[in-house]
Design an enzyme around this catalytic site. Structure first.
Site, PDB file in Angstrom:
ATOM      1  N   GLY A 227     -15.507 -82.398  14.444  1.00 32.20           N
ATOM      2  CA  GLY A 227     -14.262 -82.869  15.033  1.00 32.20           C
ATOM      3  C   GLY A 227     -14.408 -84.205  15.741  1.00 32.20           C
ATOM      4  O   GLY A 227     -13.559 -84.596  16.514  1.00 32.20           O
ATOM      5  N   PRO A 269     -20.703 -82.393  11.038  1.00 33.34           N
ATOM      6  CA  PRO A 269     -19.695 -83.418  10.812  1.00 33.34           C
ATOM      7  C   PRO A 269     -19.471 -83.710   9.330  1.00 33.34           C
ATOM      8  O   PRO A 269     -20.419 -83.701   8.535  1.00 33.34           O
ATOM      9  CB  PRO A 269     -20.306 -84.645  11.495  1.00 33.34           C
ATOM     10  CG  PRO A 269     -21.776 -84.429  11.380  1.00 33.34           C
ATOM     11  CD  PRO A 269     -22.006 -82.954  11.423  1.00 33.34           C
ATOM     12  N   ARG A 307      -4.232 -87.140   1.662  1.00 38.09           N
ATOM     13  CA  ARG A 307      -4.172 -87.044   3.126  1.00 38.09           C
ATOM     14  C   ARG A 307      -2.899 -87.626   3.741  1.00 38.09           C
ATOM     15  O   ARG A 307      -2.338 -87.020   4.651  1.00 38.09           O
ATOM     16  CB  ARG A 307      -5.411 -87.698   3.760  1.00 38.09           C
ATOM     17  CG  ARG A 307      -6.714 -87.003   3.400  1.00 38.09           C
ATOM     18  CD  ARG A 307      -7.895 -87.542   4.204  1.00 38.09           C
ATOM     19  NE  ARG A 307      -7.935 -87.004   5.532  1.00 38.09           N
ATOM     20  CZ  ARG A 307      -7.566 -87.637   6.625  1.00 38.09           C
ATOM     21  NH1 ARG A 307      -7.151 -88.882   6.572  1.00 38.09           N
ATOM     22  NH2 ARG A 307      -7.616 -87.046   7.797  1.00 38.09           N
ATOM     23  N   CYS A 337       5.099 -88.251  -9.807  1.00 39.30           N
ATOM     24  CA  CYS A 337       6.490 -87.844  -9.702  1.00 39.30           C
ATOM     25  C   CYS A 337       6.691 -86.869  -8.547  1.00 39.30           C
ATOM     26  O   CYS A 337       6.934 -85.674  -8.730  1.00 39.30           O
ATOM     27  CB  CYS A 337       6.990 -87.292 -11.033  1.00 39.30           C
ATOM     28  SG  CYS A 337       7.161 -88.639 -12.201  1.00 39.30           S
TER      29      CYS A 337
HETATM   30  C1  LIG Z   1     -14.439 -78.955   7.467  1.00 38.88           C
HETATM   31  C2  LIG Z   1     -15.451 -78.409   8.356  1.00 38.88           C
HETATM   32  C3  LIG Z   1     -16.256 -79.267   9.091  1.00 38.88           C
HETATM   33  C4  LIG Z   1     -16.132 -80.770   9.055  1.00 38.88           C
HETATM   34  O1  LIG Z   1     -14.980 -81.262   9.711  1.00 38.88           O
HETATM   35  P1  LIG Z   1     -14.756 -82.827   9.859  1.00 38.88           P
HETATM   36  O2  LIG Z   1     -13.459 -82.949  10.559  1.00 38.88           O
HETATM   37  O3  LIG Z   1     -14.713 -83.426   8.500  1.00 38.88           O
HETATM   38  O4  LIG Z   1     -15.887 -83.378  10.616  1.00 38.88           O
HETATM   39  C5  LIG Z   1     -17.244 -78.690   9.876  1.00 38.88           C
HETATM   40  N1  LIG Z   1     -17.401 -77.360   9.939  1.00 38.88           N
HETATM   41  C6  LIG Z   1     -16.629 -76.504   9.236  1.00 38.88           C
HETATM   42  C7  LIG Z   1     -16.880 -75.041   9.326  1.00 38.88           C
HETATM   43  C8  LIG Z   1     -15.625 -76.997   8.436  1.00 38.88           C
HETATM   44  O5  LIG Z   1     -14.866 -76.150   7.756  1.00 38.88           O
END
Ligand SMILES: *Cc1c(COP(=O)(O)O)cnc(C)c1O
Length: 406
Positions: A227, A269, A307, A337
């Site tokens: 995160g 990450p 996204r 489309c």
């Molecule tokens: C997707 C995910 C992440 C990575 O999240 P990011 O926002 O891309 O850093 C880490 N751990 C788990 C369990 C996830 O599902």
């Protein structure tokens, strides 16, 4: 990406020239930037035994996995197929953490057979795991600390309505299940969701995990998920990794003293490692003046980068073919489309039909979320490393579209 002598380039490789060589649309990744991000995170946490498990769902090309493996990264996988991909890339089974959600117990058993580390995110599976393995196979537990992070519900996984993890409020029950079945819990995990830039949010979650850890005596690691926020716009607030590293490491070491043993600190990450490394290069097919705006219709769209439509994510867009052109306001849309708007009201150097636009932050959840919608081909992927570019995935062809049709 640098602008030098009116040429946009990455490590000295002109992006526009790559589209001449490989065509467009084209995904391009800056391998040096990926390494830089990995080491930045490692260094920020050098005061603890940190393990970086790259969340490979963000960008899962095997060449990217190999690049990160060579730097010393480990892997976080959310499906048995990603586990297979990780093993194929050369990761050792014990470097891989399997963190699935709502998969069958059969899939968990397959992962155990492959020898990877297991992260369990619901009590039903935890009970089945206990019945099947007792204390012969360790597992980690995914806790939902109910911390609201970021603004978008789709990318925040710690909140109360989330399907992820076992609620921190169910901890008593979890401890009962673990004791009764004699399960060996080797780690606790939380992933509060994307886009946290506040060290305080991390620390709040950390305290909850430290508290929960006291109920488990055989822990080897605590996994704080991911995160970390990266910049999408020029003046975006991002996670101050150095500051975070200092604060968390200090508190983590204190906790290890209290716990009585040195634990490993894990992160997973995805975006932080690969987002800024990636560019999606597209061609302007049509300039279309309407009563409301000037549309630039490009040869890509939600099939290649979903996204903006899925998360309302902002991706900066640059006209790399006309760096000195007068800036004008455009709305950049795809050729699918559907209403697949890549960016509203963007200031770009004047766009002419045939110009190449670069969409930034396309490294994470770009290619890996792409599809064949409208029976379009997925783009090719290029990796630039040490000033050299190479093709790491071919563009699809019509054969790929019909391959499994009978
Ligand atoms: C997707 C995910 C992440 C990575 O999240 P990011 O926002 O891309 O850093 C880490 N751990 C788990 C369990 C996830 O599902």
């Amino acid at each position: 990406m640098e602008l030098e002598n009116n040429v946009y380039s990455v490590q000295g490789v002109s992006l526009e020239s790559l589209t001449h060589e490989y065509g467009s649309p084209l995904y391009v990744y800056d391998g040096d930037k990926i390494k830089h991000q990995y080491h930045k995170l490692k260094n920020a946490f050098k005061a603890v035994d940190v393990h970086v498990k790259y969340a490979c769902k963000a960008l899962s090309n095997v060449n990217i996995l190999k690049l990160l493996k060579n730097e010393g990264a480990e892997l976080d996988c959310v499906s048995i197929e990603e586990v297979q991909l990780g093993l194929y890339a050369g990761f050792a089974a014990n470097q891989i953490l399997f963190t699935p959600n709502c998969v069958s117990f059969d899939e968990i058993k397959q992962a155990v057979t492959l020898g990877v580390k297991i992260n369990i995110d619901n009590i039903s599976i935890l009970e089945q795991f206990g019945h099947e393995y007792g204390n012969t196979v360790p597992c980690c537990i995914r806790i939902n600390p109910h911390i609201m992070a970021g603004g978008n519900k789709n990318i925040s996984t710690g909140h109360i309505d989330s399907k992820f993890g076992i609620s921190i409020y169910q901890l008593r029950h979890v401890v009962r299940v673990v004791k009764t079945n004699n399960i060996h819990i080797n780690g606790l995990h939380m992933h509060t969701g994307s886009d946290i830039y506040d060290a305080e949010v991390f620390l709040q979650g950390a305290e909850l995990l430290f508290d929960a850890a006291k109920d488990f005596k055989e822990l080897e690691f605590l996994d704080f998920g991911s995160g970390f926020k990266v910049a999408y716009k020029e003046d975006d607030i991002t996670t101050d990794i150095e500051d975070l590293g200092q604060k968390i490491s200090k508190r983590f070491n204190e906790f290890c003293e209290e716990y009585g043993r040195k634990l490993q600190l894990w992160f997973e990450p995805g975006k932080f490692i690969v987002s800024e490394s990636g560019y999606l290069l597209v061609s302007a097919n049509v300039i279309k003046q309407t009563t409301a705006t000037v549309f630039v219709g490009v040869n890509s769209g939600q099939n290649h980068l979903i996204r903006p439509m899925f998360y309302d994510a902002y991706h900066h867009i640059i006209n790399i073919s006309n760096p000195t052109g007068t800036t004008r306001v455009y709305t950049i849309v795809g050729y699918i489309c559907e209403t697949d708007t890549l960016g509203w009201d963007r200031k770009l150097n004047e766009v002419r039909e045939g110009d190449i636009l670069a969409i930034k932050n396309a490294g994470a959840y770009g290619y890996s979320m792409s599809s064949n919608y409208n029976s379009r081909f997925r783009p090719a992927e290029i990796l630039i490393e040490g000033g050299e570019s190479r093709l790491i995935r071919r563009r699809e062809t019509f054969d790929d579209i019909i391959r499994n049709m009978l």
